[in-house]
Design an enzyme around this catalytic site. Structure first.
Site, short mmCIF file in Angstrom:
data_model
loop_
_atom_site.label_atom_id
_atom_site.label_comp_id
_atom_site.label_asym_id
_atom_site.label_seq_id
_atom_site.Cartn_x
_atom_site.Cartn_y
_atom_site.Cartn_z
N ALA A 273 0.84 -1.20 0.00
CA ALA A 273 0.00 0.00 0.00
C ALA A 273 0.87 1.25 0.00
O ALA A 273 1.95 1.26 0.59
CB ALA A 273 -0.91 0.00 1.23
N ASP A 274 0.38 2.31 -0.66
CA ASP A 274 1.04 3.61 -0.57
C ASP A 274 0.12 4.55 0.23
O ASP A 274 -0.92 4.12 0.72
CB ASP A 274 1.36 4.17 -1.96
CG ASP A 274 0.12 4.38 -2.83
OD1 ASP A 274 -0.99 4.53 -2.29
OD2 ASP A 274 0.27 4.40 -4.06
N SER A 275 0.50 5.80 0.35
CA SER A 275 -0.27 6.70 1.21
C SER A 275 -1.69 6.90 0.69
O SER A 275 -2.64 7.00 1.49
CB SER A 275 0.44 8.04 1.37
OG SER A 275 0.65 8.64 0.11
#
Length: 82
Positions: A39-41
């Protein structure tokens, strides 16, 4: 609406699978959203919104920063629904 820990965990896993486009087998209680599930932000923000929708509660942004694992989210939601 009273959910068991197992029901909460299943719902959390379903949200994670749908939001992060990962296989259900990859999602474990101690899976880290960023390190293990990629996951990224932006993904984390979308996860927070999806959890809010699924459980009909509001997660303050300050709280979500502390929720880095599936188990952490389950515990947090369980506490909020209690």
């Amino acid at each position: 609406m009273s959910l068991t820990k197992e029901q909460i965990e299943q719902k959390v896993k379903n949200v994670v699978v749908n939001q992060l486009q990962v296989e259900a087998e990859e999602v474990h209680a101690n899976s880290l959203f960023v390190d293990d599930l990629g996951a990224d932000s932006l993904d984390l923000t979308e996860l927070a919104v999806a959890f809010e929708d699924e459980f009909e509660l509001e997660i303050p942004e300050a709280d979500f920063g502390q929720l880095s694992t599936v188990a952490g989210v389950v515990e947090y939601i369980q506490g909020r629904l209690a």
